[in-house]
Design a protein around this motif. Structure first.
Motif, PDB file in Angstrom:
ATOM      1  N   ALA A 154       1.431  -5.264   0.229  1.00 14.64           N
ATOM      2  CA  ALA A 154       2.741  -5.267   0.883  1.00 14.64           C
ATOM      3  C   ALA A 154       3.092  -3.820   1.168  1.00 14.64           C
ATOM      4  O   ALA A 154       3.932  -3.215   0.509  1.00 14.64           O
ATOM      5  CB  ALA A 154       3.789  -5.925  -0.007  1.00 14.64           C
ATOM      6  N   ARG A 155       2.390  -3.240   2.134  1.00 12.29           N
ATOM      7  CA  ARG A 155       2.522  -1.810   2.415  1.00 12.29           C
ATOM      8  C   ARG A 155       3.974  -1.396   2.629  1.00 12.29           C
ATOM      9  O   ARG A 155       4.771  -2.124   3.197  1.00 12.29           O
ATOM     10  CB  ARG A 155       1.673  -1.448   3.619  1.00 12.29           C
TER      11      ARG A 155
ATOM     12  N   VAL B  63      12.430   9.371  -7.671  1.00 12.35           N
ATOM     13  CA  VAL B  63      12.944   9.855  -6.387  1.00 12.35           C
ATOM     14  C   VAL B  63      13.005   8.718  -5.380  1.00 12.35           C
ATOM     15  O   VAL B  63      13.973   8.598  -4.625  1.00 12.35           O
ATOM     16  CB  VAL B  63      12.096  11.017  -5.839  1.00 12.35           C
ATOM     17  N   PHE B  64      12.019   7.834  -5.381  1.00 10.01           N
ATOM     18  CA  PHE B  64      11.999   6.721  -4.433  1.00 10.01           C
ATOM     19  C   PHE B  64      12.323   5.390  -5.112  1.00 10.01           C
ATOM     20  O   PHE B  64      12.020   4.321  -4.571  1.00 10.01           O
ATOM     21  CB  PHE B  64      10.656   6.654  -3.711  1.00 10.01           C
TER      22      PHE B  64
ATOM     23  N   PHE C  51       2.200   3.546   0.920  1.00  8.02           N
ATOM     24  CA  PHE C  51       1.618   3.033  -0.324  1.00  8.02           C
ATOM     25  C   PHE C  51       1.273   1.562  -0.158  1.00  8.02           C
ATOM     26  O   PHE C  51       1.816   0.893   0.719  1.00  8.02           O
ATOM     27  CB  PHE C  51       2.613   3.196  -1.477  1.00  8.02           C
ATOM     28  N   GLY C  52       0.419   1.035  -1.034  1.00 12.48           N
ATOM     29  CA  GLY C  52      -0.007  -0.357  -0.974  1.00 12.48           C
ATOM     30  C   GLY C  52       1.118  -1.346  -1.218  1.00 12.48           C
ATOM     31  O   GLY C  52       1.147  -2.434  -0.659  1.00 12.48           O
ATOM     32  N   ASN C  53       2.082  -0.968  -2.077  1.00 14.55           N
ATOM     33  CA  ASN C  53       3.253  -1.800  -2.357  1.00 14.55           C
ATOM     34  C   ASN C  53       4.306  -0.944  -3.066  1.00 14.55           C
ATOM     35  O   ASN C  53       4.070   0.222  -3.376  1.00 14.55           O
ATOM     36  CB  ASN C  53       2.884  -3.044  -3.181  1.00 14.55           C
ATOM     37  N   TYR C  54       5.467  -1.527  -3.304  1.00 12.34           N
ATOM     38  CA  TYR C  54       6.573  -0.778  -3.902  1.00 12.34           C
ATOM     39  C   TYR C  54       6.241  -0.306  -5.312  1.00 12.34           C
ATOM     40  O   TYR C  54       6.623   0.798  -5.709  1.00 12.34           O
ATOM     41  CB  TYR C  54       7.839  -1.637  -3.900  1.00 12.34           C
ATOM     42  N   CYS C  55       5.526  -1.101  -6.068  1.00 18.77           N
ATOM     43  CA  CYS C  55       5.131  -0.699  -7.418  1.00 18.77           C
ATOM     44  C   CYS C  55       4.294   0.581  -7.372  1.00 18.77           C
ATOM     45  O   CYS C  55       4.466   1.482  -8.190  1.00 18.77           O
ATOM     46  CB  CYS C  55       4.353  -1.824  -8.102  1.00 18.77           C
TER      47      CYS C  55
ATOM     48  N   THR D 261       4.841   4.102  -9.343  1.00 16.61           N
ATOM     49  CA  THR D 261       3.767   4.615 -10.187  1.00 16.61           C
ATOM     50  C   THR D 261       3.387   6.028  -9.777  1.00 16.61           C
ATOM     51  O   THR D 261       3.139   6.871 -10.622  1.00 16.61           O
ATOM     52  CB  THR D 261       2.538   3.696 -10.092  1.00 16.61           C
ATOM     53  N   SER D 262       3.374   6.303  -8.472  1.00 13.00           N
ATOM     54  CA  SER D 262       2.950   7.601  -7.976  1.00 13.00           C
ATOM     55  C   SER D 262       4.053   8.630  -7.868  1.00 13.00           C
ATOM     56  O   SER D 262       3.842   9.800  -8.151  1.00 13.00           O
ATOM     57  CB  SER D 262       2.326   7.436  -6.579  1.00 13.00           C
TER      58      SER D 262
END
Length: 141
Positions: free
Chosen positions: A104-105, A138-139, A125-129, A133-134
């Motif tokens: 879920a980009r 901030v986001f 990113f690949g998804n919100y998680c 994680t990264s």
């Protein structure tokens, strides 16, 4: 059309805030306070950020000087994270939580001023998680 209107409104607000904080349009370049301005507009949108008609799902403002403020739900934590990475969005660290393999980009952006310098950041990113994680708090809005 509605999506473009929202994006244009967010961009106009960012430009106005940046101009006000940096003194754009004033004859004098003298600082107006003790703190270099740090004001950002953070956005999150589904997809990889290449669709011009994609809408911004969420947007917040974040100001870090002289005190954390804005519409960010955890302004103090977000400002602390940015200070720890010296304003480098790529240098932000998340919590390292494991994420499900759900495709879920999501694309995040940051535009504005950090300690008096213009900044612009965009990453998908690949998804919100994976964002959390990264890049951490901030986001996290």
């Amino acid at each position: 059309m509605r999506n473009r209107t929202r994006t244009a409104a967010a961009a106009a607000a960012l430009l106005a805030a940046t101009a006000a904080l940096t003194g754009a349009g004033r004859a004098s370049a003298a600082p107006t306070g003790l703190y270099a301005p740090s004001a950002l507009v953070l956005t999150m949108a589904p997809g990889d950020g290449t669709d011009p008609d994609a809408s911004v799902a969420r947007a917040v403002t974040l100001s870090c000087a002289p005190a954390p403020s804005g519409t960010h739900p955890a302004a103090a934590d977000a400002c602390a994270g940015l200070a720890a990475s010296d304003g480098s969005f790529a240098g932000l660290r998340g919590d390292g939580r494991p994420c499900p393999a759900v495709a879920a980009r999501v694309t995040v952006t940051a535009d504005g001023v950090w300690r008096g310098k213009r900044v612009s950041y965009r990453e998908t990113f690949g998804n919100y998680c994976a964002v959390l994680t990264s890049r951490g708090t901030v986001f996290d809005f």
